[in-house]
Design a protein around this motif. Structure first.
Motif, PDB file in Angstrom:
ATOM      1  N   ALA A  14       0.840  -1.199   0.000  1.00 45.91           N
ATOM      2  CA  ALA A  14       0.000   0.000   0.000  1.00 45.91           C
ATOM      3  C   ALA A  14       0.877   1.252   0.000  1.00 45.91           C
ATOM      4  O   ALA A  14       2.032   1.233   0.426  1.00 45.91           O
ATOM      5  CB  ALA A  14      -0.913   0.005   1.224  1.00 45.91           C
ATOM      6  N   THR A  15       0.329   2.345  -0.491  1.00 47.20           N
ATOM      7  CA  THR A  15       1.005   3.639  -0.443  1.00 47.20           C
ATOM      8  C   THR A  15       0.358   4.490   0.638  1.00 47.20           C
ATOM      9  O   THR A  15      -0.875   4.618   0.680  1.00 47.20           O
ATOM     10  CB  THR A  15       0.921   4.360  -1.794  1.00 47.20           C
ATOM     11  OG1 THR A  15       1.604   3.569  -2.780  1.00 47.20           O
ATOM     12  CG2 THR A  15       1.575   5.733  -1.718  1.00 47.20           C
ATOM     13  N   LEU A  16       1.184   5.054   1.506  1.00 47.65           N
ATOM     14  CA  LEU A  16       0.690   5.857   2.620  1.00 47.65           C
ATOM     15  C   LEU A  16       1.088   7.311   2.426  1.00 47.65           C
ATOM     16  O   LEU A  16       2.154   7.622   1.878  1.00 47.65           O
ATOM     17  CB  LEU A  16       1.261   5.351   3.948  1.00 47.65           C
ATOM     18  CG  LEU A  16       1.065   3.867   4.276  1.00 47.65           C
ATOM     19  CD1 LEU A  16       1.681   3.550   5.634  1.00 47.65           C
ATOM     20  CD2 LEU A  16      -0.404   3.488   4.247  1.00 47.65           C
ATOM     21  N   PHE A  17       0.229   8.188   2.920  1.00 55.36           N
ATOM     22  CA  PHE A  17       0.477   9.627   2.884  1.00 55.36           C
ATOM     23  C   PHE A  17       0.623  10.106   4.327  1.00 55.36           C
ATOM     24  O   PHE A  17      -0.271   9.895   5.150  1.00 55.36           O
ATOM     25  CB  PHE A  17      -0.686  10.343   2.203  1.00 55.36           C
ATOM     26  CG  PHE A  17      -0.525  11.837   2.146  1.00 55.36           C
ATOM     27  CD1 PHE A  17       0.259  12.434   1.172  1.00 55.36           C
ATOM     28  CD2 PHE A  17      -1.158  12.650   3.077  1.00 55.36           C
ATOM     29  CE1 PHE A  17       0.408  13.815   1.122  1.00 55.36           C
ATOM     30  CE2 PHE A  17      -1.014  14.027   3.037  1.00 55.36           C
ATOM     31  CZ  PHE A  17      -0.230  14.615   2.051  1.00 55.36           C
ATOM     32  N   ILE A  18       1.776  10.711   4.642  1.00 53.11           N
ATOM     33  CA  ILE A  18       2.066  11.135   6.018  1.00 53.11           C
ATOM     34  C   ILE A  18       2.221  12.646   6.042  1.00 53.11           C
ATOM     35  O   ILE A  18       2.895  13.231   5.181  1.00 53.11           O
ATOM     36  CB  ILE A  18       3.363  10.475   6.547  1.00 53.11           C
ATOM     37  CG1 ILE A  18       3.190   8.954   6.622  1.00 53.11           C
ATOM     38  CG2 ILE A  18       3.719  11.006   7.928  1.00 53.11           C
ATOM     39  CD1 ILE A  18       3.686   8.224   5.427  1.00 53.11           C
ATOM     40  N   SER A  19       1.613  13.284   7.039  1.00 55.75           N
ATOM     41  CA  SER A  19       1.745  14.734   7.172  1.00 55.75           C
ATOM     42  C   SER A  19       1.915  15.113   8.637  1.00 55.75           C
ATOM     43  O   SER A  19       1.343  14.497   9.536  1.00 55.75           O
ATOM     44  CB  SER A  19       0.527  15.446   6.589  1.00 55.75           C
ATOM     45  OG  SER A  19      -0.648  15.108   7.299  1.00 55.75           O
ATOM     46  N   LEU A  20       2.730  16.136   8.852  1.00 54.31           N
ATOM     47  CA  LEU A  20       2.936  16.723  10.172  1.00 54.31           C
ATOM     48  C   LEU A  20       2.976  18.227   9.970  1.00 54.31           C
ATOM     49  O   LEU A  20       3.954  18.759   9.435  1.00 54.31           O
ATOM     50  CB  LEU A  20       4.238  16.223  10.795  1.00 54.31           C
ATOM     51  CG  LEU A  20       4.592  16.795  12.170  1.00 54.31           C
ATOM     52  CD1 LEU A  20       3.581  16.351  13.223  1.00 54.31           C
ATOM     53  CD2 LEU A  20       6.004  16.378  12.582  1.00 54.31           C
ATOM     54  N   GLY A  21       1.912  18.900  10.367  1.00 52.33           N
ATOM     55  CA  GLY A  21       1.816  20.310  10.033  1.00 52.33           C
ATOM     56  C   GLY A  21       1.810  20.465   8.522  1.00 52.33           C
ATOM     57  O   GLY A  21       1.048  19.810   7.811  1.00 52.33           O
ATOM     58  N   LYS A  22       2.707  21.297   7.996  1.00 48.95           N
ATOM     59  CA  LYS A  22       2.794  21.506   6.552  1.00 48.95           C
ATOM     60  C   LYS A  22       3.779  20.554   5.881  1.00 48.95           C
ATOM     61  O   LYS A  22       3.938  20.577   4.660  1.00 48.95           O
ATOM     62  CB  LYS A  22       3.203  22.952   6.269  1.00 48.95           C
ATOM     63  CG  LYS A  22       2.165  23.978   6.716  1.00 48.95           C
ATOM     64  CD  LYS A  22       2.621  25.390   6.386  1.00 48.95           C
ATOM     65  CE  LYS A  22       1.584  26.417   6.825  1.00 48.95           C
ATOM     66  NZ  LYS A  22       2.016  27.810   6.518  1.00 48.95           N
ATOM     67  N   SER A  23       4.445  19.732   6.662  1.00 49.05           N
ATOM     68  CA  SER A  23       5.424  18.796   6.121  1.00 49.05           C
ATOM     69  C   SER A  23       4.723  17.504   5.706  1.00 49.05           C
ATOM     70  O   SER A  23       3.935  16.943   6.478  1.00 49.05           O
ATOM     71  CB  SER A  23       6.493  18.497   7.170  1.00 49.05           C
ATOM     72  OG  SER A  23       7.479  17.638   6.652  1.00 49.05           O
ATOM     73  N   THR A  24       5.002  17.032   4.494  1.00 51.96           N
ATOM     74  CA  THR A  24       4.326  15.833   3.980  1.00 51.96           C
ATOM     75  C   THR A  24       5.315  14.921   3.263  1.00 51.96           C
ATOM     76  O   THR A  24       6.362  15.360   2.779  1.00 51.96           O
ATOM     77  CB  THR A  24       3.206  16.205   2.994  1.00 51.96           C
ATOM     78  OG1 THR A  24       3.784  16.860   1.859  1.00 51.96           O
ATOM     79  CG2 THR A  24       2.180  17.114   3.646  1.00 51.96           C
ATOM     80  N   THR A  25       4.954  13.647   3.180  1.00 54.11           N
ATOM     81  CA  THR A  25       5.716  12.688   2.392  1.00 54.11           C
ATOM     82  C   THR A  25       4.837  11.478   2.116  1.00 54.11           C
ATOM     83  O   THR A  25       3.764  11.324   2.712  1.00 54.11           O
ATOM     84  CB  THR A  25       7.009  12.254   3.118  1.00 54.11           C
ATOM     85  OG1 THR A  25       7.840  11.522   2.213  1.00 54.11           O
ATOM     86  CG2 THR A  25       6.705  11.374   4.321  1.00 54.11           C
ATOM     87  N   THR A  26       5.281  10.629   1.202  1.00 55.00           N
ATOM     88  CA  THR A  26       4.598   9.363   0.931  1.00 55.00           C
ATOM     89  C   THR A  26       5.588   8.226   1.095  1.00 55.00           C
ATOM     90  O   THR A  26       6.806   8.410   0.977  1.00 55.00           O
ATOM     91  CB  THR A  26       4.013   9.327  -0.493  1.00 55.00           C
ATOM     92  OG1 THR A  26       5.082   9.511  -1.436  1.00 55.00           O
ATOM     93  CG2 THR A  26       2.958  10.394  -0.683  1.00 55.00           C
ATOM     94  N   VAL A  27       5.061   7.031   1.360  1.00 59.34           N
ATOM     95  CA  VAL A  27       5.908   5.863   1.527  1.00 59.34           C
ATOM     96  C   VAL A  27       5.126   4.630   1.094  1.00 59.34           C
ATOM     97  O   VAL A  27       3.899   4.574   1.243  1.00 59.34           O
ATOM     98  CB  VAL A  27       6.375   5.723   2.993  1.00 59.34           C
ATOM     99  CG1 VAL A  27       5.211   5.445   3.931  1.00 59.34           C
ATOM    100  CG2 VAL A  27       7.436   4.643   3.136  1.00 59.34           C
TER     101      VAL A  27
END
Length: 486
Positions: free
Chosen positions: A49-62
């Motif tokens: 699966a592909t996940l979308f991670i965010s913390l405040g305005k910081s984002t990434t996918t894994v």
């Protein structure tokens, strides 16, 4: 056919739950993440699966690997919050009230685990413990033979008068000082201590097996295991009361496996360490083991410069009625001082806050404060902070006198009581004799000349009177006194 359809319908929610994204147990509401370092977030989810991670305005996918594990890396962020940490995939996980601040491990044995409610001025300390930006994560006391991935039923807790009572006192007083001196920055304190623990229990298996002291460790832990097996056999024959305690806080890697490994590779600023009472019989061996332990911690947490600030053992006579045992803890304190040869370490001297017949001194406020001085000066760059007491700089001779010169006196050496300096001993042959020591200047002490070994603060317990002008005690030392040959 209807029965089969009914079973499939029942099973579908279970499959859905299994596929939902999960965060590792260190990630909960109210947590503190280390600022100014890459933020590593990990857990489990549906394979591929592909996940979308965010913390405040910081984002990434894994992308989740084939075993259902994933790890994402967010860029370093400055102090701040509260933020939401959100992970979206097959479902969504949202953590609230997440802060970016300073995170420290609180490691060691019972003097680190010692609660605020059992320390000096407990009523006042508890009532005033209203610090929304000081947070605790406490690893339960446990040991396992194999490394664990999770710590169950634990969450981060905000510091309140209700929550503080059974939290590490040394850790709290250390963190409180940082919180104040760093102008309200959020402080995260991760308690990985275990009462009665040997340093061997905090090493991982590989470190223990490859240690310079590997044969000693094998014998040392084997003796504990043998004693347990003998007690267990007797209990099995007559099972009354509680069964004997398995020495999981001594056996190599067991505390590490259960209490530390599940946190890897969570980022922290550093560690404070109050441990050694269990290992005090083997001071020279401890030096190797301590160096190997901190090297391991820096390696597994991918933090090669992680500072380790440790407490030099407090004074303790032993049990009431015990004979004078000169040198046992004195030698261990000297070994601890030798541990300063390892990079990014610091030592908070504490023999003066000890209690004569109690191995758990109650003045944890001063221990935490002294650890904070080390961090403030050496980690946070506050160069004006004086972080240690007087230390022996040099030995000189004047006629039949020895002149001891000290560093780290601040403005000057101070006697807090009496006219002579207490705590000096000469060892001549196998005998010890007290030394008359006089303060003769802002940084000098005079003693009579004798050829032999000179010790300061070598007793297991005594009440010193030699401090610097900011009320930090002189550090124990050993010096060989011999006039140079002309």
């Amino acid at each position: 056919m209807k029965k089969l359809y009914f079973l499939v319908v029942l099973f579908l929610p279970f499959l859905s739950l299994q596929a939902q994204v999960k965060l590792s147990s260190i990630f909960t509401d109210d947590m503190v993440l280390q600022a100014e370092k890459e933020i590593k977030v990990w857990g489990k989810a549906k394979p591929s699966a592909t996940l979308f991670i965010s913390l405040g305005k910081s984002t990434t996918t894994v992308k989740v690997d084939e075993n259902g594990k994933w790890m994402a890396v967010l860029p370093a962020m400055k102090y701040g919050g509260p933020y939401q940490l959100k992970v979206e995939g097959d479902g969504v996980v949202i953590l609230n009230n997440v802060m970016l601040g300073e995170v420290w491990f609180c490691a060691g044995q019972s003097n680190m685990r010692w609660f605020v409610r059992d320390s000096n001025n407990k009523e006042e300390e508890i009532a005033n413990a209203d610090y929304p930006n000081i947070r605790f994560f406490v690893s339960p006391l446990k040991g396992t033979h194999e490394p664990q991935d999770e710590i169950k039923n634990v969450k981060w807790e905000v510091c309140t008068p209700k929550s503080i009572q059974m939290k590490t006192a040394v850790g709290y007083f250390f963190g409180r000082e940082l919180h104040k001196e760093l102008k309200g920055v959020a402080i995260g304190l991760i308690d990985i201590s275990y009462g009665g623990a040997s340093i061997t229990a905090f090493m991982d298996k590989e470190t223990g097996e490859k240690s310079k002291q590997a044969e000693f460790i094998k014998t040392y832990t084997g003796n504990f295991l043998k004693a347990y097996n003998e007690k267990k056999a007797k209990w099995d024959e007559n099972p009354e009361g509680k069964p004997p305690f398995y020495p999981e806080n001594v056996m190599t890697a067991m505390s590490y496996n259960a209490m530390v490994h599940p946190l890897v590779p969570f980022q922290v600023r550093g560690a404070i360490w109050y441990q050694g009472e269990t290992n005090a019989w083997h001071p020279e061996r401890y030096i190797d083991m301590f160096g190997e332990y901190i090297t391991m911690m820096r390696s597994v947490f991918q933090n090669p410069e992680m500072p380790y600030y440790f407490v030099q053992l407090a004074g303790f006579k032993g049990r009431k009625g015990a004979k004078r045992n000169l040198g046992r803890w004195g030698n261990f304190r000297l070994a601890q001082e030798e541990c300063l040869k390892f990079e990014n370490t610091g030592m908070a001297t504490a023999f003066d806050v000890g209690q004569d017949y109690d191995i758990h001194p109650r003045n944890k406020q001063e221990v935490g404060r002294r650890l904070s001085l080390l961090a403030l000066k050496n980690t946070y760059g506050k160069k004006k902070v004086i972080d240690k007491g007087p230390t022996l700089k040099s030995v000189g001779f004047k006629g039949d006198k020895v002149i001891l010169t000290f560093d780290n006196v601040a403005k000057k050496l101070v006697l807090t009581s009496g006219e002579n300096v207490k705590g000096f001993l000469y060892k001549i042959g196998n005998d010890y004799e007290e030394v008359e020591a006089k303060l003769i200047g802002k940084n000098k002490i005079e003693i009579p000349y004798k050829e032999g070994e000179l010790y300061y603060a070598y007793e297991n317990y005594f009440e010193p009177n030699l401090y610097n002008s900011v009320n930090l005690p002189a550090t124990p030392f050993k010096a060989v006194i011999s006039k140079p040959v002309k």
